[in-house]
Design an enzyme around this catalytic site. Sequence first.
Site, PDB file in Angstrom:
ATOM      1  N   TYR A  37      -7.892  -6.448  14.801  1.00  0.00           N
ATOM      2  CA  TYR A  37      -8.543  -7.448  15.645  1.00  0.00           C
ATOM      3  C   TYR A  37      -8.890  -6.899  17.027  1.00  0.00           C
ATOM      4  O   TYR A  37      -9.884  -7.302  17.617  1.00  0.00           O
ATOM      5  CB  TYR A  37      -7.623  -8.658  15.843  1.00  0.00           C
ATOM      6  CG  TYR A  37      -7.742  -9.730  14.793  1.00  0.00           C
ATOM      7  CD1 TYR A  37      -7.455  -9.476  13.460  1.00  0.00           C
ATOM      8  CD2 TYR A  37      -8.113 -11.029  15.150  1.00  0.00           C
ATOM      9  CE1 TYR A  37      -7.536 -10.473  12.509  1.00  0.00           C
ATOM     10  CE2 TYR A  37      -8.202 -12.026  14.203  1.00  0.00           C
ATOM     11  CZ  TYR A  37      -7.917 -11.751  12.889  1.00  0.00           C
ATOM     12  OH  TYR A  37      -8.005 -12.740  11.953  1.00  0.00           O
ATOM     13  N   LYS A  55       0.868  -2.591   3.994  1.00  0.00           N
ATOM     14  CA  LYS A  55       0.105  -1.856   2.975  1.00  0.00           C
ATOM     15  C   LYS A  55       0.440  -0.376   3.152  1.00  0.00           C
ATOM     16  O   LYS A  55      -0.441   0.474   3.342  1.00  0.00           O
ATOM     17  CB  LYS A  55      -1.394  -2.161   3.147  1.00  0.00           C
ATOM     18  CG  LYS A  55      -2.290  -1.627   2.040  1.00  0.00           C
ATOM     19  CD  LYS A  55      -2.124  -2.298   0.693  1.00  0.00           C
ATOM     20  CE  LYS A  55      -2.942  -1.590  -0.368  1.00  0.00           C
ATOM     21  NZ  LYS A  55      -2.621  -2.058  -1.748  1.00  0.00           N
ATOM     22  N   ASP A  63      -0.956  -6.997  -1.201  1.00  0.00           N
ATOM     23  CA  ASP A  63      -1.592  -7.506  -2.424  1.00  0.00           C
ATOM     24  C   ASP A  63      -0.564  -8.192  -3.318  1.00  0.00           C
ATOM     25  O   ASP A  63      -0.792  -9.280  -3.851  1.00  0.00           O
ATOM     26  CB  ASP A  63      -2.354  -6.396  -3.164  1.00  0.00           C
ATOM     27  CG  ASP A  63      -1.542  -5.123  -3.368  1.00  0.00           C
ATOM     28  OD1 ASP A  63      -0.466  -4.976  -2.761  1.00  0.00           O
ATOM     29  OD2 ASP A  63      -1.999  -4.262  -4.149  1.00  0.00           O
ATOM     30  N   ASP A 122      -3.349 -13.514   8.961  1.00  0.00           N
ATOM     31  CA  ASP A 122      -4.479 -14.444   8.963  1.00  0.00           C
ATOM     32  C   ASP A 122      -4.774 -14.889   7.530  1.00  0.00           C
ATOM     33  O   ASP A 122      -4.910 -16.088   7.241  1.00  0.00           O
ATOM     34  CB  ASP A 122      -5.708 -13.755   9.569  1.00  0.00           C
ATOM     35  CG  ASP A 122      -6.935 -14.646   9.588  1.00  0.00           C
ATOM     36  OD1 ASP A 122      -6.792 -15.819   9.978  1.00  0.00           O
ATOM     37  OD2 ASP A 122      -8.022 -14.181   9.200  1.00  0.00           O
ATOM     38  N   ASP A 165      -3.666 -18.758   5.438  1.00  0.00           N
ATOM     39  CA  ASP A 165      -4.613 -19.679   4.793  1.00  0.00           C
ATOM     40  C   ASP A 165      -4.184 -19.928   3.349  1.00  0.00           C
ATOM     41  O   ASP A 165      -4.233 -21.052   2.840  1.00  0.00           O
ATOM     42  CB  ASP A 165      -6.039 -19.103   4.800  1.00  0.00           C
ATOM     43  CG  ASP A 165      -6.862 -19.565   5.995  1.00  0.00           C
ATOM     44  OD1 ASP A 165      -6.260 -19.772   7.063  1.00  0.00           O
ATOM     45  OD2 ASP A 165      -8.089 -19.709   5.863  1.00  0.00           O
TER      46      ASP A 165
HETATM   47  C1  IPM Z   1      -6.853 -18.225  12.813  1.00  0.00           C
HETATM   48  C2  IPM Z   1      -8.356 -18.114  12.826  1.00  0.00           C
HETATM   49  C3  IPM Z   1      -8.761 -17.098  13.889  1.00  0.00           C
HETATM   50  C4  IPM Z   1      -8.161 -15.759  13.495  1.00  0.00           C
HETATM   51  C5  IPM Z   1     -10.268 -16.982  14.159  1.00  0.00           C
HETATM   52  C6  IPM Z   1     -10.875 -18.316  14.540  1.00  0.00           C
HETATM   53  C7  IPM Z   1     -10.598 -15.932  15.185  1.00  0.00           C
HETATM   54  O1  IPM Z   1      -8.825 -17.774  11.569  1.00  0.00           O
HETATM   55  O2  IPM Z   1      -6.275 -18.597  13.844  1.00  0.00           O
HETATM   56  O3  IPM Z   1      -6.253 -17.974  11.771  1.00  0.00           O
HETATM   57  O4  IPM Z   1      -8.766 -14.999  12.718  1.00  0.00           O
HETATM   58  O5  IPM Z   1      -7.059 -15.462  13.964  1.00  0.00           O
HETATM   59 MG    MG Z   2      -7.330 -17.777  10.061  1.00  0.00          MG
END
Ligand code: IPM
Ligand code: MG
Length: 348
Positions: A136, A186, A218, A242, A246
Amino acid sequence: MPLIALLPGDGIGPEVIAEAVRVLDAAGCALDFQQAAVGGAAYRESGHPLPETTLDLARRADAILFGAVGDPACDTLERRLRPEQAILGLRRELALFANLRPAKLFAELADASALRPEVAAEIDLVIVRELNGDVYFGEKGMRTTPAGRRQGYDVMAYDEDEVARIARVGFETAMARGRTLCSVDKANVLETSQLWRDVVTEIASEYPQVALSHMYVDNAAMQLVRNPGQFDVIVTGNLFGDILSDQASMCAGSIGMLPSASLDSAGKGLYEPIHGSAPDIAGQGKANPLATILSAAMMLRYSLGRAEEADRIEAAVAAALAGGARTPDLGGTLSTSQMGDAVIEALA
Ligand code: IPM
Ligand code: MG
């Protein structure tokens, strides 16, 4: 009175932040809210996604409650002006390096999980994601190869101090829970991950009570859907965290349910739902405000030392769900503000 910076941002951000503020008020939390623009909304107002006045408010505040940033209309701007730079800039400028993303299934939502109910029921984990480094924040850019082809690049790097400090947060989090820590990397391919694994293993000697394991990312993605109950605390880098967070959110019912805390070394924090700005449903009253309401509860607990008020709000969310309150992402028909109402009724 603690000063709370309210940064609603883009898309569904303002809708979900409004409900969190109503719930905090209804819970009798005496807080001084000051609002500022961030993301695409700020860019439109002032030409920058993270204006100096917004950053200044965030610095002065005792805690920050953040909605979401992201706006398709801004996707063609040069990168430094895009909405996402606002949250990345806040994380960097305020040194918010430790991101805690708890994923726990509310029993009432077993049917909303993408997993079979008996598998989903086992989920109760925290992802500790590093937030100030990795690919990042490495050198990045566009260049031309010797063959004249366009090439994009982003450098992935961690130094040992960055790994050590997030590893300690992982171990401390595990100490306060089930004393089991899984470090995700990884290392079979990446040097960054080899250093990560070496340093996490070194820090483990400071925490002999914690059972440490290592897993390739993975495999971790696979294990999260196969048997999420095996995880207690996961510590991982910025990019892997990240993605895995999700994924964990969907295992736990809906991405509309997961709160997060981003903390500096002194415990100051920014609190935000892990979902994004969801431009496709913005302004329609369809967004689930619970991730933001739960983020506000985390704020009370971690930055303001008000665990009792946090408990009350979390219990009210559980009670609202038990009473059948569901937004569309959970298979129901309640609007954003009706879901807020359900939580407020449950508080009373
Ligand atoms: C998160 C989001 C952010 C990230 C984006 C909006 C930059 O996806 O907070 O998980 O990638 O960290
Ligand atoms: Mg995110």
